[in-house]
Scaffold this motif. Structure first.
Motif, PDB file in Angstrom:
ATOM      1  N   ILE A  34       0.843  -1.202   0.000  1.00 25.47           N
ATOM      2  CA  ILE A  34       0.000   0.000   0.000  1.00 25.47           C
ATOM      3  C   ILE A  34       0.877   1.251   0.000  1.00 25.47           C
ATOM      4  CG2 ILE A  34      -1.648   1.349   1.361  1.00 25.47           C
ATOM      5  CD1 ILE A  34      -2.871  -1.415   2.214  1.00 25.47           C
ATOM      6  N   GLU A  35       1.914   1.245   0.820  1.00 25.93           N
ATOM      7  CA  GLU A  35       2.811   2.406   0.860  1.00 25.93           C
ATOM      8  C   GLU A  35       3.495   2.616  -0.493  1.00 25.93           C
ATOM      9  OE1 GLU A  35       6.333   4.477   3.512  1.00 25.93           O
ATOM     10  OE2 GLU A  35       5.598   2.510   4.098  1.00 25.93           O
ATOM     11  N   ASP A  36       3.915   1.539  -1.146  1.00 21.58           N
ATOM     12  CA  ASP A  36       4.496   1.666  -2.486  1.00 21.58           C
ATOM     13  C   ASP A  36       3.500   2.298  -3.452  1.00 21.58           C
ATOM     14  OD1 ASP A  36       6.976   0.620  -1.853  1.00 21.58           O
ATOM     15  OD2 ASP A  36       6.640  -1.315  -2.851  1.00 21.58           O
ATOM     16  N   ALA A  37       2.241   1.842  -3.360  1.00 20.46           N
ATOM     17  CA  ALA A  37       1.222   2.322  -4.304  1.00 20.46           C
ATOM     18  C   ALA A  37       0.916   3.802  -4.144  1.00 20.46           C
ATOM     19  CB  ALA A  37      -0.060   1.503  -4.142  1.00 20.46           C
ATOM     20  N   VAL A  38       1.025   4.311  -2.927  1.00 22.81           N
ATOM     21  CA  VAL A  38       0.677   5.714  -2.685  1.00 22.81           C
ATOM     22  C   VAL A  38       1.903   6.592  -2.445  1.00 22.81           C
ATOM     23  CG1 VAL A  38      -1.591   5.088  -1.761  1.00 22.81           C
ATOM     24  CG2 VAL A  38       0.327   5.444  -0.182  1.00 22.81           C
ATOM     25  N   SER A  39       3.095   6.033  -2.545  1.00 19.28           N
ATOM     26  CA  SER A  39       4.306   6.775  -2.172  1.00 19.28           C
ATOM     27  C   SER A  39       4.481   8.089  -2.929  1.00 19.28           C
ATOM     28  CB  SER A  39       5.543   5.888  -2.334  1.00 19.28           C
ATOM     29  OG  SER A  39       5.695   5.486  -3.670  1.00 19.28           O
ATOM     30  N   ALA A  40       4.221   8.097  -4.211  1.00 18.68           N
ATOM     31  CA  ALA A  40       4.376   9.343  -4.974  1.00 18.68           C
ATOM     32  C   ALA A  40       3.368  10.389  -4.523  1.00 18.68           C
ATOM     33  CB  ALA A  40       4.230   9.075  -6.474  1.00 18.68           C
ATOM     34  N   ALA A  41       2.164   9.946  -4.178  1.00 18.94           N
ATOM     35  CA  ALA A  41       1.114  10.874  -3.765  1.00 18.94           C
ATOM     36  C   ALA A  41       1.363  11.464  -2.382  1.00 18.94           C
ATOM     37  CB  ALA A  41      -0.249  10.169  -3.786  1.00 18.94           C
ATOM     38  N   ILE A  42       2.101  10.748  -1.527  1.00 21.49           N
ATOM     39  CA  ILE A  42       2.350  11.260  -0.171  1.00 21.49           C
ATOM     40  C   ILE A  42       3.784  11.768  -0.026  1.00 21.49           C
ATOM     41  CG2 ILE A  42       0.533   9.881   0.892  1.00 21.49           C
ATOM     42  CD1 ILE A  42       2.714   7.959   1.889  1.00 21.49           C
ATOM     43  N   LEU A  43       4.413  11.968  -1.151  1.00 19.63           N
ATOM     44  CA  LEU A  43       5.746  12.579  -1.222  1.00 19.63           C
ATOM     45  C   LEU A  43       6.850  11.775  -0.553  1.00 19.63           C
ATOM     46  CD1 LEU A  43       4.687  16.268  -0.567  1.00 19.63           C
ATOM     47  CD2 LEU A  43       4.948  15.113  -2.760  1.00 19.63           C
ATOM     48  N   SER A  44       6.698  10.460  -0.507  1.00 14.62           N
ATOM     49  CA  SER A  44       7.788   9.654   0.047  1.00 14.62           C
ATOM     50  C   SER A  44       8.604   8.994  -1.059  1.00 14.62           C
ATOM     51  CB  SER A  44       7.238   8.610   1.028  1.00 14.62           C
ATOM     52  OG  SER A  44       6.386   7.698   0.369  1.00 14.62           O
ATOM     53  N   GLY A  45       8.387   9.425  -2.273  1.00 16.49           N
ATOM     54  CA  GLY A  45       9.184   8.933  -3.391  1.00 16.49           C
ATOM     55  C   GLY A  45       8.620   7.685  -4.027  1.00 16.49           C
ATOM     56  N   LEU A  46       9.064   7.443  -5.228  1.00 19.49           N
ATOM     57  CA  LEU A  46       8.638   6.252  -5.948  1.00 19.49           C
ATOM     58  C   LEU A  46       9.297   5.008  -5.358  1.00 19.49           C
ATOM     59  CD1 LEU A  46       8.800   7.592  -9.612  1.00 19.49           C
ATOM     60  CD2 LEU A  46       6.753   7.164  -8.228  1.00 19.49           C
ATOM     61  N   PRO A  47       8.621   3.880  -5.433  1.00 18.14           N
ATOM     62  CA  PRO A  47       9.217   2.641  -4.912  1.00 18.14           C
ATOM     63  C   PRO A  47      10.525   2.309  -5.635  1.00 18.14           C
ATOM     64  CG  PRO A  47       6.901   2.318  -5.463  1.00 18.14           C
ATOM     65  CD  PRO A  47       7.282   3.669  -5.977  1.00 18.14           C
ATOM     66  N   LYS A  48      11.481   1.847  -4.871  1.00 21.79           N
ATOM     67  CA  LYS A  48      12.764   1.427  -5.429  1.00 21.79           C
ATOM     68  C   LYS A  48      12.819  -0.096  -5.418  1.00 21.79           C
ATOM     69  CE  LYS A  48      15.388   5.476  -3.886  1.00 21.79           C
ATOM     70  NZ  LYS A  48      14.301   6.323  -3.496  1.00 21.79           N
ATOM     71  N   PRO A  49      13.512  -0.687  -6.388  1.00 23.28           N
ATOM     72  CA  PRO A  49      13.608  -2.153  -6.404  1.00 23.28           C
ATOM     73  C   PRO A  49      14.409  -2.663  -5.215  1.00 23.28           C
ATOM     74  CG  PRO A  49      14.954  -1.187  -8.152  1.00 23.28           C
ATOM     75  CD  PRO A  49      14.211  -0.065  -7.504  1.00 23.28           C
ATOM     76  N   SER A  67      11.847  -9.417  -7.674  1.00 24.65           N
ATOM     77  CA  SER A  67      10.826  -8.595  -8.342  1.00 24.65           C
ATOM     78  C   SER A  67      10.075  -7.689  -7.366  1.00 24.65           C
ATOM     79  CB  SER A  67       9.836  -9.496  -9.098  1.00 24.65           C
ATOM     80  OG  SER A  67       9.161 -10.337  -8.189  1.00 24.65           O
ATOM     81  N   ASP A  68      10.531  -7.636  -6.125  1.00 27.01           N
ATOM     82  CA  ASP A  68       9.877  -6.815  -5.103  1.00 27.01           C
ATOM     83  C   ASP A  68      10.548  -5.458  -4.946  1.00 27.01           C
ATOM     84  OD1 ASP A  68       7.893  -8.694  -4.304  1.00 27.01           O
ATOM     85  OD2 ASP A  68       9.396  -9.771  -3.137  1.00 27.01           O
ATOM     86  N   SER A  69       9.833  -4.554  -4.305  1.00 30.51           N
ATOM     87  CA  SER A  69      10.407  -3.257  -3.949  1.00 30.51           C
ATOM     88  C   SER A  69      11.208  -3.409  -2.656  1.00 30.51           C
ATOM     89  CB  SER A  69       9.289  -2.233  -3.721  1.00 30.51           C
ATOM     90  OG  SER A  69       8.584  -2.542  -2.525  1.00 30.51           O
ATOM     91  N   VAL A  70      11.971  -2.377  -2.328  1.00 30.88           N
ATOM     92  CA  VAL A  70      12.718  -2.364  -1.067  1.00 30.88           C
ATOM     93  C   VAL A  70      11.777  -2.583   0.108  1.00 30.88           C
ATOM     94  CG1 VAL A  70      13.976  -0.841   0.520  1.00 30.88           C
ATOM     95  CG2 VAL A  70      14.643  -0.947  -1.873  1.00 30.88           C
ATOM     96  N   ARG A  71      10.626  -1.876   0.096  1.00 29.12           N
ATOM     97  CA  ARG A  71       9.682  -1.994   1.219  1.00 29.12           C
ATOM     98  C   ARG A  71       9.099  -3.389   1.330  1.00 29.12           C
ATOM     99  NH1 ARG A  71       7.680   3.024  -1.098  1.00 29.12           N
ATOM    100  NH2 ARG A  71       8.385   4.763   0.161  1.00 29.12           N
ATOM    101  N   VAL A  72       8.668  -3.944   0.204  1.00 27.26           N
ATOM    102  CA  VAL A  72       8.054  -5.278   0.219  1.00 27.26           C
ATOM    103  C   VAL A  72       9.091  -6.332   0.601  1.00 27.26           C
ATOM    104  CG1 VAL A  72       6.925  -7.043  -1.193  1.00 27.26           C
ATOM    105  CG2 VAL A  72       6.176  -4.660  -1.348  1.00 27.26           C
ATOM    106  N   ALA A  73      10.291  -6.224   0.045  1.00 19.55           N
ATOM    107  CA  ALA A  73      11.359  -7.172   0.386  1.00 19.55           C
ATOM    108  C   ALA A  73      11.665  -7.103   1.881  1.00 19.55           C
ATOM    109  CB  ALA A  73      12.612  -6.880  -0.428  1.00 19.55           C
ATOM    110  N   SER A  74      11.747  -5.900   2.406  1.00 19.19           N
ATOM    111  CA  SER A  74      12.016  -5.726   3.834  1.00 19.19           C
ATOM    112  C   SER A  74      10.916  -6.365   4.684  1.00 19.19           C
ATOM    113  CB  SER A  74      12.145  -4.234   4.161  1.00 19.19           C
ATOM    114  OG  SER A  74      12.409  -4.049   5.524  1.00 19.19           O
ATOM    115  N   ALA A  75       9.670  -6.165   4.289  1.00 16.67           N
ATOM    116  CA  ALA A  75       8.544  -6.741   5.034  1.00 16.67           C
ATOM    117  C   ALA A  75       8.569  -8.265   4.968  1.00 16.67           C
ATOM    118  CB  ALA A  75       7.226  -6.196   4.502  1.00 16.67           C
ATOM    119  N   LYS A  76       8.896  -8.817   3.806  1.00 25.93           N
ATOM    120  CA  LYS A  76       8.952 -10.279   3.669  1.00 25.93           C
ATOM    121  C   LYS A  76      10.083 -10.862   4.511  1.00 25.93           C
ATOM    122  CE  LYS A  76       6.774 -10.819  -0.875  1.00 25.93           C
ATOM    123  NZ  LYS A  76       6.983 -11.265  -2.276  1.00 25.93           N
ATOM    124  N   ILE A  77      11.233 -10.194   4.513  1.00 25.38           N
ATOM    125  CA  ILE A  77      12.355 -10.641   5.343  1.00 25.38           C
ATOM    126  C   ILE A  77      11.970 -10.570   6.814  1.00 25.38           C
ATOM    127  CG2 ILE A  77      14.688 -10.019   6.128  1.00 25.38           C
ATOM    128  CD1 ILE A  77      15.240  -9.189   3.150  1.00 25.38           C
TER     129      ILE A  77
END
Length: 151
Positions: A34-49, A67-77
Protein backbone atom coordinates in the motif's frame (compact mmCIF):
# COMPACT_ATOMS: atom_id res chain seq x y z
CA UNK A 1 3.12 -6.34 18.90
CA UNK A 2 0.96 -9.19 17.76
CA UNK A 3 1.17 -9.94 14.08
CA UNK A 4 -1.57 -10.82 11.69
CA UNK A 5 -0.89 -13.45 9.09
CA UNK A 6 -3.44 -11.68 6.88
CA UNK A 7 -4.03 -8.05 5.89
CA UNK A 8 -6.30 -6.08 8.20
CA UNK A 9 -9.83 -5.07 7.23
CA UNK A 10 -8.66 -1.47 6.80
CA UNK A 11 -5.77 -2.56 4.56
CA UNK A 12 -8.18 -4.57 2.40
CA UNK A 13 -10.51 -1.56 2.17
CA UNK A 14 -7.72 0.80 1.12
CA UNK A 15 -6.22 -1.74 -1.29
CA UNK A 16 -9.59 -2.12 -2.99
CA UNK A 17 -9.86 1.66 -3.38
CA UNK A 18 -6.43 2.00 -4.96
CA UNK A 19 -6.43 -1.26 -6.92
CA UNK A 20 -3.68 -3.12 -5.06
CA UNK A 21 -3.81 -6.92 -4.84
CA UNK A 22 -3.00 -8.18 -1.33
CA UNK A 23 -3.83 -11.83 -2.01
CA UNK A 24 -1.53 -14.07 0.05
CA UNK A 25 0.13 -11.14 1.84
CA UNK A 26 0.69 -10.73 5.55
CA UNK A 27 -0.21 -7.53 7.38
CA UNK A 28 3.38 -6.22 7.08
CA UNK A 29 3.70 -7.03 3.37
CA UNK A 30 0.26 -5.50 2.72
CA UNK A 31 1.39 -2.30 4.45
CA UNK A 32 4.49 -2.17 2.25
CA UNK A 33 2.49 -2.72 -0.95
CA UNK A 34 0.00 0.00 0.00
CA UNK A 35 2.81 2.41 0.86
CA UNK A 36 4.50 1.67 -2.49
CA UNK A 37 1.22 2.32 -4.30
CA UNK A 38 0.68 5.71 -2.69
CA UNK A 39 4.31 6.78 -2.17
CA UNK A 40 4.38 9.34 -4.97
CA UNK A 41 1.11 10.87 -3.76
CA UNK A 42 2.35 11.26 -0.17
CA UNK A 43 5.75 12.58 -1.22
CA UNK A 44 7.79 9.65 0.05
CA UNK A 45 9.18 8.93 -3.39
CA UNK A 46 8.64 6.25 -5.95
CA UNK A 47 9.22 2.64 -4.91
CA UNK A 48 12.76 1.43 -5.43
CA UNK A 49 13.61 -2.15 -6.40
CA UNK A 50 14.90 -4.53 -3.76
CA UNK A 51 18.61 -4.11 -3.18
CA UNK A 52 21.13 -6.76 -4.19
CA UNK A 53 21.81 -7.29 -0.50
CA UNK A 54 18.11 -7.90 0.22
CA UNK A 55 17.83 -10.32 -2.70
CA UNK A 56 20.89 -12.28 -1.54
CA UNK A 57 19.75 -12.38 2.08
CA UNK A 58 16.29 -13.40 0.88
CA UNK A 59 17.80 -16.32 -1.05
CA UNK A 60 19.53 -17.47 2.14
CA UNK A 61 16.12 -17.43 3.83
CA UNK A 62 14.41 -19.21 0.92
CA UNK A 63 12.67 -16.07 -0.34
CA UNK A 64 12.51 -14.84 -3.94
CA UNK A 65 12.69 -11.04 -3.69
CA UNK A 66 14.15 -9.91 -7.01
CA UNK A 67 10.83 -8.59 -8.34
CA UNK A 68 9.88 -6.82 -5.10
CA UNK A 69 10.41 -3.26 -3.95
CA UNK A 70 12.72 -2.36 -1.07
CA UNK A 71 9.68 -1.99 1.22
CA UNK A 72 8.05 -5.28 0.22
CA UNK A 73 11.36 -7.17 0.39
CA UNK A 74 12.02 -5.73 3.83
CA UNK A 75 8.54 -6.74 5.03
CA UNK A 76 8.95 -10.28 3.67
CA UNK A 77 12.35 -10.64 5.34
CA UNK A 78 10.94 -9.29 8.60
CA UNK A 79 8.02 -11.75 8.45
CA UNK A 80 10.34 -14.70 7.76
CA UNK A 81 12.72 -13.81 10.60
CA UNK A 82 9.77 -13.29 12.95
CA UNK A 83 8.33 -16.72 12.11
CA UNK A 84 11.72 -18.35 12.64
CA UNK A 85 12.00 -16.65 16.01
CA UNK A 86 8.48 -17.78 16.98
CA UNK A 87 9.44 -21.37 16.17
CA UNK A 88 12.78 -21.09 18.01
CA UNK A 89 11.10 -19.51 21.05
CA UNK A 90 8.63 -22.41 21.24
CA UNK A 91 11.39 -24.98 20.87
CA UNK A 92 13.62 -23.35 23.51
CA UNK A 93 10.81 -22.74 26.01
CA UNK A 94 12.92 -20.16 27.82
CA UNK A 95 12.05 -18.45 31.08
CA UNK A 96 13.84 -16.06 33.41
CA UNK A 97 16.84 -17.74 35.03
CA UNK A 98 17.56 -20.14 32.16
CA UNK A 99 21.13 -20.35 30.92
CA UNK A 100 21.75 -19.86 27.22
CA UNK A 101 24.67 -19.69 24.81
CA UNK A 102 24.72 -17.00 22.18
CA UNK A 103 26.85 -17.97 19.18
CA UNK A 104 28.15 -15.09 17.11
CA UNK A 105 30.20 -14.98 13.95
CA UNK A 106 32.47 -11.98 13.65
CA UNK A 107 35.03 -10.95 11.07
CA UNK A 108 38.29 -9.31 12.10
CA UNK A 109 40.87 -8.37 9.48
CA UNK A 110 39.28 -10.76 6.99
CA UNK A 111 39.31 -13.68 9.43
CA UNK A 112 36.01 -15.19 10.56
CA UNK A 113 35.71 -16.19 14.21
CA UNK A 114 32.97 -17.98 16.16
CA UNK A 115 32.37 -16.65 19.65
CA UNK A 116 30.20 -18.46 22.18
CA UNK A 117 29.07 -16.50 25.22
CA UNK A 118 26.94 -17.81 28.05
CA UNK A 119 24.18 -15.67 29.56
CA UNK A 120 21.32 -15.94 32.01
CA UNK A 121 17.89 -14.90 30.76
CA UNK A 122 16.42 -11.97 32.69
CA UNK A 123 13.25 -11.47 30.66
CA UNK A 124 11.52 -12.16 27.38
CA UNK A 125 9.66 -9.45 25.50
CA UNK A 126 6.27 -11.03 24.71
CA UNK A 127 5.70 -8.78 21.70
CA UNK A 128 9.02 -8.87 19.87
CA UNK A 129 10.28 -12.19 21.30
CA UNK A 130 13.60 -10.49 22.14
CA UNK A 131 15.45 -12.31 24.94
CA UNK A 132 17.14 -10.02 27.47
CA UNK A 133 20.10 -11.07 29.63
CA UNK A 134 21.04 -10.36 33.22
CA UNK A 135 23.69 -7.74 33.64
CA UNK A 136 21.93 -4.91 31.89
CA UNK A 137 23.54 -2.80 29.22
CA UNK A 138 20.84 -3.85 26.77
CA UNK A 139 22.38 -7.24 26.15
CA UNK A 140 20.00 -9.57 24.41
CA UNK A 141 19.42 -11.81 21.42
CA UNK A 142 16.77 -13.31 19.20
CA UNK A 143 15.66 -16.87 19.94
CA UNK A 144 17.25 -18.10 16.69
CA UNK A 145 20.65 -16.97 18.00
CA UNK A 146 20.47 -19.04 21.18
CA UNK A 147 20.94 -22.53 22.50
CA UNK A 148 19.62 -23.52 25.91
CA UNK A 149 22.30 -25.04 28.13
CA UNK A 150 21.87 -27.80 30.65
CA UNK A 151 22.20 -26.53 34.19
Amino acid sequence: MARNSNPTIEQLRVATLIGVNLCGDTEFVAAARIEDAVSAAILSGLPKPATDRQVEFGKALGLALSSDSVRVASAKIDDELYMRNVAAAKTLGLKAGDRVVKRETIEVDGNVHMIDREYVVSSIDPNSLRIWFRGGNGQGAWPTQLEKTEE
